[in-house]
Motif scaffolding. Sequence first.
Motif, PDB file in Angstrom:
ATOM      1  N   UNK A  23       0.809  -1.233   0.000  1.00 59.15           N
ATOM      2  CA  UNK A  23       0.000   0.000   0.000  1.00 59.15           C
ATOM      3  C   UNK A  23       0.837   1.275   0.000  1.00 59.15           C
ATOM      4  N   UNK A  24       2.108   1.182   0.421  1.00 61.91           N
ATOM      5  CA  UNK A  24       2.942   2.382   0.497  1.00 61.91           C
ATOM      6  C   UNK A  24       3.611   2.766  -0.811  1.00 61.91           C
ATOM      7  N   UNK A  25       3.527   1.922  -1.823  1.00 64.38           N
ATOM      8  CA  UNK A  25       4.209   2.219  -3.084  1.00 64.38           C
ATOM      9  C   UNK A  25       3.316   3.072  -3.989  1.00 64.38           C
ATOM     10  N   UNK A  26       3.955   3.959  -4.711  1.00 61.76           N
ATOM     11  CA  UNK A  26       3.229   4.848  -5.628  1.00 61.76           C
ATOM     12  C   UNK A  26       3.019   4.130  -6.968  1.00 61.76           C
ATOM     13  N   UNK A  27       1.807   3.658  -7.189  1.00 58.00           N
ATOM     14  CA  UNK A  27       1.522   2.851  -8.387  1.00 58.00           C
ATOM     15  C   UNK A  27       1.395   3.691  -9.658  1.00 58.00           C
TER      16      UNK A  27
ATOM     17  N   UNK B 134      13.893   4.209  -4.725  1.00 60.62           N
ATOM     18  CA  UNK B 134      12.701   4.245  -5.573  1.00 60.62           C
ATOM     19  C   UNK B 134      11.458   3.813  -4.794  1.00 60.62           C
ATOM     20  N   UNK B 135      10.400   4.594  -4.887  1.00 60.78           N
ATOM     21  CA  UNK B 135       9.191   4.299  -4.133  1.00 60.78           C
ATOM     22  C   UNK B 135       8.001   3.915  -4.989  1.00 60.78           C
ATOM     23  N   UNK B 136       8.214   3.746  -6.286  1.00 60.00           N
ATOM     24  CA  UNK B 136       7.122   3.370  -7.183  1.00 60.00           C
ATOM     25  C   UNK B 136       7.046   1.865  -7.372  1.00 60.00           C
ATOM     26  N   UNK B 137       6.471   1.440  -8.498  1.00 63.52           N
ATOM     27  CA  UNK B 137       6.392   0.015  -8.821  1.00 63.52           C
ATOM     28  C   UNK B 137       7.191  -0.256 -10.100  1.00 63.52           C
ATOM     29  N   UNK B 138       7.236  -1.523 -10.502  1.00 63.42           N
ATOM     30  CA  UNK B 138       8.107  -1.920 -11.617  1.00 63.42           C
ATOM     31  C   UNK B 138       7.337  -2.516 -12.784  1.00 63.42           C
TER      32      UNK B 138
END
Lengths: 182, 182
Positions: free
Chosen positions: A50-54, A75-79
């Motif tokens: 839930x903490x990652x910036x999608x 990095x705080x997003x997704x891959x």
Amino acid sequence: MRIAYHLVTTDERIGTTLARAIDEALSNTALCQVCFSLTEVEVCQICSHPGRDRRVVCVVEKPADVIAIERSGGFGGVYHVLHGLWSPLKGMGFEKTKMAELFRRIPGAEVSGMGFPRVEELVLATGTTVEGDATALYIAHSVKEENVAITRIAQGLPKGGELEYADEVTLSHAISGRRTLR
Amino acid sequence: MRIAYHLVTTDERIGTTLARAIDEALSNTALCQVCFSLTEVEVCQICSHPGRDRRVVCVVEKPADVIAIERSGGFGGVYHVLHGLWSPLKGMGFEKTKMAELFRRIPGAEVSGMGFPRVEELVLATGTTVEGDATALYIAHSVKEENVAITRIAQGLPKGGELEYADEVTLSHAISGRRTLR
């Protein structure tokens, strides 16, 4: 060879345990339904966190790159794992990669009851090799009609780098990409 | 050793020519009065070149760095060679470097009949080692009262770099310093 000798000459249980571990790894790991990284569940821990910036998606070549970036903590997003790069010389197009799946992700979707919003930024983090650069340019060109920001990882001097020993292309990138300190 | 044997066993003139060349290099080269790079005249060819932007000064550690950046072809300004970095562990302060001369250059001056305008940008191009970073921070801090832009060369993946083998600090810089492609 040394490992093989070690396995057959020492305690038999070590070999049995290793064989079972490999077996389990093969049958339990699959590709994440969203980012195609390795996972033991349907949607991987990063995608479902839930903490990652999608809205920010970092595009990489292979699962090991995800681990490398995660280790860096930057990095705080997704891959999105492509599982390959564009390499015409090796006869490698995009058919066997997850390129089409990347483009389908951009408008957002719902997977396994989890909501994935519209992608606002694609961080192109393929390597700075010829294939990595070509793939990044291809993606940037392909999504130019979409309302999504396209960024490329910084090229420049690696940590601990001395100018004297840097190659010309790297130095040229380091100078042209200089950042304002104040 | 191999060079020494070669010199004394082959044609005597080779050794004599080499000795004279070294002698001449030592007596003819001096430091440029403006940037402190190596030169055979009072003001070096880069500083006196009419096509270079004298308002942009690239700060480097040693003369070899000037040659490296020139070879990359990515810079059109002028240089300032510090002849050393800040390294408290080695007992190296700024006394023996050309740091004071850098600060004196900022308001502009006239040297050998050539006009040097007020410096508008300092490009801090010391290496990305601990000493290089510390020196860059020191300069940025020291000139903060002056009306001059401070930039630092880009840190990131070198040319041909694979993410999987990059260290964590480099990767973190590569991600945080990502550039907009469009």
